[in-house]
Design a protein around this motif. Structure first.
Motif, PDB file in Angstrom:
ATOM      1  N   UNK A   6       0.833  -1.191   0.000  1.00  0.00           N
ATOM      2  CA  UNK A   6       0.000   0.000   0.000  1.00  0.00           C
ATOM      3  C   UNK A   6       0.869   1.242   0.000  1.00  0.00           C
ATOM      4  N   UNK A   9      -0.117   6.549   3.453  1.00  0.00           N
ATOM      5  CA  UNK A   9      -1.457   7.125   3.597  1.00  0.00           C
ATOM      6  C   UNK A   9      -1.514   8.565   3.086  1.00  0.00           C
ATOM      7  N   UNK A  40     -10.649  -6.521   3.139  1.00  0.00           N
ATOM      8  CA  UNK A  40     -10.215  -6.049   4.463  1.00  0.00           C
ATOM      9  C   UNK A  40      -9.433  -4.743   4.357  1.00  0.00           C
ATOM     10  N   UNK A  43     -11.552  -1.816   3.659  1.00  0.00           N
ATOM     11  CA  UNK A  43     -12.209  -1.381   4.895  1.00  0.00           C
ATOM     12  C   UNK A  43     -11.285  -0.527   5.743  1.00  0.00           C
ATOM     13  N   UNK A  44     -10.038  -0.963   5.865  1.00  0.00           N
ATOM     14  CA  UNK A  44      -9.071  -0.222   6.672  1.00  0.00           C
ATOM     15  C   UNK A  44      -8.779   1.150   6.079  1.00  0.00           C
ATOM     16  N   UNK A  47     -11.764   3.379   6.588  1.00  0.00           N
ATOM     17  CA  UNK A  47     -11.870   3.822   7.989  1.00  0.00           C
ATOM     18  C   UNK A  47     -10.842   4.916   8.261  1.00  0.00           C
ATOM     19  N   UNK A  48      -9.633   4.705   7.756  1.00  0.00           N
ATOM     20  CA  UNK A  48      -8.572   5.686   7.981  1.00  0.00           C
ATOM     21  C   UNK A  48      -8.900   7.027   7.308  1.00  0.00           C
ATOM     22  N   UNK A  50     -11.853   8.111   6.505  1.00  0.00           N
ATOM     23  CA  UNK A  50     -13.006   8.714   7.192  1.00  0.00           C
ATOM     24  C   UNK A  50     -12.538   9.482   8.419  1.00  0.00           C
ATOM     25  N   UNK A  51     -11.676   8.833   9.236  1.00  0.00           N
ATOM     26  CA  UNK A  51     -11.175   9.478  10.450  1.00  0.00           C
ATOM     27  C   UNK A  51     -10.394  10.739  10.085  1.00  0.00           C
ATOM     28  N   UNK A  52      -9.526  10.632   9.069  1.00  0.00           N
ATOM     29  CA  UNK A  52      -8.689  11.770   8.682  1.00  0.00           C
ATOM     30  C   UNK A  52      -9.556  12.919   8.174  1.00  0.00           C
ATOM     31  N   UNK A  54     -12.735  13.454   8.976  1.00  0.00           N
ATOM     32  CA  UNK A  54     -13.450  14.008  10.124  1.00  0.00           C
ATOM     33  C   UNK A  54     -12.563  14.989  10.873  1.00  0.00           C
ATOM     34  N   UNK A  55     -11.292  14.588  11.046  1.00  0.00           N
ATOM     35  CA  UNK A  55     -10.352  15.447  11.765  1.00  0.00           C
ATOM     36  C   UNK A  55     -10.179  16.773  11.043  1.00  0.00           C
ATOM     37  N   UNK A  64     -17.301   1.707  -0.354  1.00  0.00           N
ATOM     38  CA  UNK A  64     -16.387   0.559  -0.420  1.00  0.00           C
ATOM     39  C   UNK A  64     -17.028  -0.540  -1.257  1.00  0.00           C
TER      40      UNK A  64
END
Lengths: 226, 165
Positions: A6, A9, A40, A43-44, A47-48, A50-52, A54-55, A64
């Motif tokens: 990957x 990020x 999987x 999904x990760x 999620x990452x 989304x959090x970033x 939101x921040x 997805x």
């Protein structure tokens, strides 16, 4: 299988920063096995992101979806409909999958989430090593099942070179000399004589353009396109 | 305007962190249960999600907990070498370490996630780690992802949903 890693990020985040709704498309074959781009990992990444987001207070929806394979038209065609509501797409497939998807979704930016690294094997969970350079000409039958193109640092077809030291490579003393291994393998199988065969020049010309393979059974069907 | 219309503001309550504890049933859950039976006092900041083994804990469960508004997540399993399933706790530790990297990548303090080992008989240690984590999160402050309505029960429910998938 194809092994990929990957991307960092930050790199992925910056690529899709200008877009609100982003669809992340996973690939369920090679990159799922090497834990880089399957369901999987989609999904990760989602999620990452989304959090970033939101921040950072950035709006937008993250979708997805994972298909069996992105290098097969029949699996990606339904994605045209799925991607309709999104401004951009992230593909967690190898380079081939990303390009096939980008060609299908012509109007939409498609971003890679992985760096495709090599064709390799699964040594153990999470541990992958290279085995094949897809060089168009396989020598494994005469080199005892050890590839000189891939496993020899210099890709020598008639080795070993003068740089082999106690079975190790001069380029990296940690690395075994592929040609020493070929010698030992052939010797153990009682066919050491084969090492004396001089291999001709490698047909590098075959690799100078994007390769095409047409199965002999389909020659008539595709002849018009050739 | 009448002066009496001014509503007096309530005293600002001290920040009570919402910590989700993902624990294994064999060790930490038993210890937490014992701490309860023995009436040991510890901060009411944790909500527990019980797993058969910490080896089942997925990084996605941890990330979803933060997404749902948890201020911190603690994973707690058996002591090294005493996992009921031999190496589930070792796998959980590897995942927690990896998840910390993922949190750092998105700009969330990795200290909001921690792995602990609490043996089944060690109720005092459970009390200690909850106190430690609560103090740590109080110093860090509320999660920047914290949203209104993310009650501890909702956070736990969000994780239960992911686990059930």
């Amino acid at each position: 299988m194809i092994i990929a890693e990957r991307k960092p990020f930050k790199e992925i985040q910056e690529m899709v920063a200008p877009y609100g709704n982003v669809l992340i498309v996973g690939c369920g074959t090679c990159v799922a096995v090497c834990l880089a781009g399957g369901e999987k990992e989609v999904g990760l990444l989602a999620a990452q992101l989304k959090l970033a987001r939101n921040l950072a207070g950035q709006a937008g929806r993250l979708g997805e979806i994972t298909v069996e394979r992105q290098c097969d038209r029949e699996f990606i065609e339904p994605l045209q409909e799925s991607a309709a509501d999104y401004e951009a797409v992230i593909s967690t497939a190898c380079g081939a999958g990303v390009q096939f998807l980008a060609a299908l979704l012509k109007e939409k930016p498609v971003f890679p989430a992985l760096n495709t690294t090599f064709i390799g094997v699964n040594e153990a969970a999470g541990h992958y090593t290279e085995r094949c350079r897809s060089c168009h000409q396989c020598y494994l039958g005469i080199t005892g099942g050890i590839c000189p193109v891939t496993m020899c640092t210099k890709g020598l077809l008639n080795g070993p070179c003068g740089g082999t030291v106690a079975g190790k490579c001069e380029v990296d003393p940690e690395r075994p000399c592929a040609w020493c291994e070929i010698y030992e393998r052939l010797e153990s199988q009682g066919r050491l004589g084969q090492i004396e065969a001089i291999l001709p020049l490698h047909p590098h010309s075959r690799t100078t353009s994007p390769g095409t393979v047409i199965h002999p059974a389909y020659l008539r069907r595709y002849a018009a396109h050739e | 305007m009448e002066a009496s219309k001014v509503i007096p503001t309530a005293p600002v309550a001290e920040f009570q962190p919402k910590i989700l504890a993902l624990v294994c049933t064999y060790c930490t859950y038993t210890a937490a249960d014992m701490a309860g039976s023995a009436r040991m006092q510890y901060p009411p900041t944790v909500r527990i999600v019980k797993y058969l083994c910490t080896g089942r804990i997925d990084i996605l469960h941890i990330l979803k907990a933060f997404e749902a508004g948890a201020d911190a997540v603690m994973v707690s399993g058996c002591e090294a070498g005493s996992c009921h399933f031999l190496e589930g706790n070792l796998r959980a530790r590897e995942r927690v370490e990896y998840a910390k990297k993922l949190l750092a990548e998105i700009g969330l303090e990795p200290e909001r996630l921690e792995m602990f080992e609490v043996a089944a008989s060690d109720a005092p240690k459970w009390v200690m780690v909850v106190r430690e984590m609560t103090e740590r999160v109080k110093k860090l402050g509320p999660s920047p992802l914290h949203r209104e309505g993310g009650s501890p029960a909702q956070v736990a429910a969000a994780v239960q949903r992911v686990v059930a998938q």
